[in-house]
Design a protein around this motif. Structure first.
Motif, PDB file in Angstrom:
ATOM      1  N   ASN A 224       0.839  -1.200   0.000  1.00 44.51           N
ATOM      2  CA  ASN A 224       0.000   0.000   0.000  1.00 44.51           C
ATOM      3  C   ASN A 224       0.871   1.245   0.000  1.00 44.51           C
ATOM      4  OD1 ASN A 224      -2.654  -0.630  -0.107  1.00 44.51           O
ATOM      5  ND2 ASN A 224      -3.057  -0.366   2.063  1.00 44.51           N
ATOM      6  N   CYS A 225       0.508   2.244  -0.797  1.00 51.11           N
ATOM      7  CA  CYS A 225       1.185   3.539  -0.707  1.00 51.11           C
ATOM      8  C   CYS A 225       0.807   4.159   0.644  1.00 51.11           C
ATOM      9  CB  CYS A 225       0.730   4.419  -1.860  1.00 51.11           C
ATOM     10  SG  CYS A 225       1.187   6.127  -1.653  1.00 51.11           S
ATOM     11  N   HIS A 226       1.793   4.619   1.400  1.00 55.70           N
ATOM     12  CA  HIS A 226       1.487   5.172   2.725  1.00 55.70           C
ATOM     13  C   HIS A 226       0.768   6.513   2.627  1.00 55.70           C
ATOM     14  CE1 HIS A 226       5.238   7.078   1.532  1.00 55.70           C
ATOM     15  NE2 HIS A 226       4.867   8.080   2.291  1.00 55.70           N
ATOM     16  N   ASN A 227       0.852   7.159   1.451  1.00 50.14           N
ATOM     17  CA  ASN A 227       0.242   8.482   1.292  1.00 50.14           C
ATOM     18  C   ASN A 227      -1.214   8.392   0.821  1.00 50.14           C
ATOM     19  OD1 ASN A 227       0.100  11.322   1.072  1.00 50.14           O
ATOM     20  ND2 ASN A 227       0.528  11.152  -1.111  1.00 50.14           N
ATOM     21  N   CYS A 228      -1.464   7.675  -0.305  1.00 48.35           N
ATOM     22  CA  CYS A 228      -2.827   7.655  -0.858  1.00 48.35           C
ATOM     23  C   CYS A 228      -3.495   6.285  -0.709  1.00 48.35           C
ATOM     24  CB  CYS A 228      -2.807   8.076  -2.323  1.00 48.35           C
ATOM     25  SG  CYS A 228      -2.049   6.860  -3.419  1.00 48.35           S
ATOM     26  N   HIS A 229      -2.796   5.303  -0.117  1.00 43.56           N
ATOM     27  CA  HIS A 229      -3.305   3.950   0.119  1.00 43.56           C
ATOM     28  C   HIS A 229      -3.607   3.182  -1.165  1.00 43.56           C
ATOM     29  CE1 HIS A 229      -3.315   4.837   4.324  1.00 43.56           C
ATOM     30  NE2 HIS A 229      -4.099   5.877   4.139  1.00 43.56           N
ATOM     31  N   PHE A 230      -2.993   3.597  -2.279  1.00 49.90           N
ATOM     32  CA  PHE A 230      -3.163   2.872  -3.539  1.00 49.90           C
ATOM     33  C   PHE A 230      -2.321   1.601  -3.478  1.00 49.90           C
ATOM     34  CE2 PHE A 230      -2.138   2.211  -8.083  1.00 49.90           C
ATOM     35  CZ  PHE A 230      -3.429   2.136  -8.569  1.00 49.90           C
ATOM     36  N   LEU A 231      -2.909   0.496  -3.951  1.00 56.66           N
ATOM     37  CA  LEU A 231      -2.183  -0.776  -3.922  1.00 56.66           C
ATOM     38  C   LEU A 231      -1.250  -0.831  -5.139  1.00 56.66           C
ATOM     39  CD1 LEU A 231      -2.038  -3.445  -2.322  1.00 56.66           C
ATOM     40  CD2 LEU A 231      -3.666  -4.372  -3.953  1.00 56.66           C
ATOM     41  N   CYS A 241       7.980   4.247  -7.124  1.00 56.59           N
ATOM     42  CA  CYS A 241       7.113   5.386  -6.816  1.00 56.59           C
ATOM     43  C   CYS A 241       5.666   4.964  -7.017  1.00 56.59           C
ATOM     44  CB  CYS A 241       7.430   6.565  -7.729  1.00 56.59           C
ATOM     45  SG  CYS A 241       8.933   7.392  -7.262  1.00 56.59           S
ATOM     46  N   CYS A 242       4.776   5.533  -6.209  1.00 55.43           N
ATOM     47  CA  CYS A 242       3.350   5.257  -6.357  1.00 55.43           C
ATOM     48  C   CYS A 242       2.878   5.853  -7.694  1.00 55.43           C
ATOM     49  CB  CYS A 242       2.591   5.883  -5.196  1.00 55.43           C
ATOM     50  SG  CYS A 242       0.820   5.858  -5.398  1.00 55.43           S
ATOM     51  N   PRO A 243       2.168   5.065  -8.547  1.00 55.39           N
ATOM     52  CA  PRO A 243       1.733   5.614  -9.833  1.00 55.39           C
ATOM     53  C   PRO A 243       0.644   6.677  -9.690  1.00 55.39           C
ATOM     54  CG  PRO A 243       0.881   3.401  -9.516  1.00 55.39           C
ATOM     55  CD  PRO A 243       1.789   3.675  -8.369  1.00 55.39           C
ATOM     56  N   ARG A 244      -0.030   6.715  -8.523  1.00 55.97           N
ATOM     57  CA  ARG A 244      -1.125   7.677  -8.363  1.00 55.97           C
ATOM     58  C   ARG A 244      -0.661   9.016  -7.791  1.00 55.97           C
ATOM     59  NH1 ARG A 244      -6.908   6.045  -5.728  1.00 55.97           N
ATOM     60  NH2 ARG A 244      -5.776   5.938  -3.767  1.00 55.97           N
ATOM     61  N   CYS A 245       0.160   8.986  -6.730  1.00 55.95           N
ATOM     62  CA  CYS A 245       0.541  10.264  -6.106  1.00 55.95           C
ATOM     63  C   CYS A 245       2.038  10.547  -6.229  1.00 55.95           C
ATOM     64  CB  CYS A 245       0.122  10.280  -4.634  1.00 55.95           C
ATOM     65  SG  CYS A 245       1.053   9.137  -3.618  1.00 55.95           S
ATOM     66  N   ASN A 246       2.772   9.600  -6.804  1.00 55.52           N
ATOM     67  CA  ASN A 246       4.188   9.805  -7.133  1.00 55.52           C
ATOM     68  C   ASN A 246       5.134   9.910  -5.934  1.00 55.52           C
ATOM     69  OD1 ASN A 246       5.835   9.776  -9.379  1.00 55.52           O
ATOM     70  ND2 ASN A 246       6.176  11.989  -9.285  1.00 55.52           N
TER      71      ASN A 246
HETATM   72 ZN   LIG Z   1       0.211   6.994  -3.525  1.00 59.25          ZN
END
Ligand SMILES: [Zn+2]
Ligand SMILES: [Zn+2]
Length: 306
Positions: A224-231, A241-246
């Motif tokens: 899980n991304c710790h910032n936006c919780h995107f898997l 890097c998270c693809p949603r919030c980078n």
């Molecule tokens: Zn994220």
């Protein structure tokens, strides 16, 4: 047709699980540790953005009033002093307490201002179905970081203790900004509670979709991304890097149980002197008095004013 699955990872125990449906009322809980995975918002989803935007605008107006008008007025020996929040910061700064002035400015003026203007910048175009504004994911990330530095509750508690202490020496009259600060605290809590963060992320990063079921190979590592919780699918071999919030994806630190146990023991040891030793020493009319946290609570409870 590509099948997208609502898979999520429990933020407490890390168990991967599928959310088949949201119950009409209540929340979806982790089947292993009972942590809340998804919560139905108090406001219906279609109105969540509009509702939060109204709260943000109101909170900004309250923040302006709280900084323009005095918090308290002190009357002593015929003199009347009105203290504003910014005036207190200026006073501390000019009396060689720059660090304290900076800390108070950050936690009580700067952080709520960045938090509310950041949300206004994102929510205003999103509410009117316009394109998400430039750098919306980065600004929302900043808003989430700065939220933990907004400490209006601590300021309110400090003001209440000061009002009770000062009332023994002078006449203290709470002013309009004290009430607007109390309201601001409630409005910010309502914003944090009512904002549907998952829906907002989908609106500001609409091209990013959930993990595709058929692309999940055996051995694929997910976190899980710790910032936006995107898997996200990740490779521990190199930085991801998270693809949603980078933001950069962080993995659990090695030996996390041992580290947590050591920190827990250290915090438990520090808890004792933090409550037994004074947090400040006040010298007034030649008399020096040390105040502990429990003393402050007892003073408030027995003063009869609050
Ligand atoms: Zn994220
Ligand atoms: Zn869990």
């Amino acid at each position: 047709m590509t099948q997208y699955i609502p898979v999520t990872m429990c933020h407490d125990c890390g168990l991967l699980q599928q959310i088949s449906h949201m119950p009409e009322d209540g929340a979806v809980q982790c089947c292993r540790c009972d942590a809340t995975l998804r919560k139905r918002q108090r406001v219906e989803p279609a109105k969540s953005i509009e509702h939060t935007l109204a709260l943000v605008i109101t909170a900004l107006v309250l923040l302006i009033i709280s900084n323009v008008y005095p918090i308290i007025q002190v009357e002593t020996e015929g003199h009347e002093i009105a203290a504003t929040l910014f005036g207190c910061v200026k006073y501390l700064f000019s009396n060689e307490m720059e660090f304290l002035a900076g800390l108070i400015f950050l936690t009580t003026i700067g952080a709520p201002l960045i938090q509310l203007t950041g949300l206004l910048y994102i929510l205003l175009p999103v509410n009117f179905n316009r394109m998400p504004p430039y750098y919306a994911p980065q600004i929302y990330h900043l808003v989430r970081i700065i939220t933990s530095w907004s400490m209006l509750e601590v300021l309110m508690l400090g003001i209440l203790v000061s009002v009770v202490k000062l009332s023994a020496m002078a006449t203290v009259v709470p002013s309009i900004a004290l009430w607007t600060l109390a309201l601001l605290m409630i409005f910010i809590a309502a914003i944090l509670s009512d904002l549907d963060t998952e829906m907002l992320w989908e609106k500001i990063s609409p091209r990013i979709r959930a993990v595709e079921l058929e692309k999940l190979k055996r051995g694929t590592q997910l976190t899980n991304c710790h910032n936006c919780h995107f898997l996200c699918t990740v490779s521990p071999a190199h930085e991801s890097c998270c693809p949603r919030c980078n933001v950069t994806i962080h993995f659990r630190k090695p030996d996390s149980l041992n580290r947590c146990t050591a920190l827990l023991i250290a915090a438990s040891v520090l808890y004792i002197p933090a409550n037994l030793l004074p947090v400040m020493v006040v010298t007034s009319f030649g008399k020096t008095e040390g105040d502990t946290i429990i003393n402050g609570v007892m003073y408030l409870a027995t003063s009869g004013d609050l």
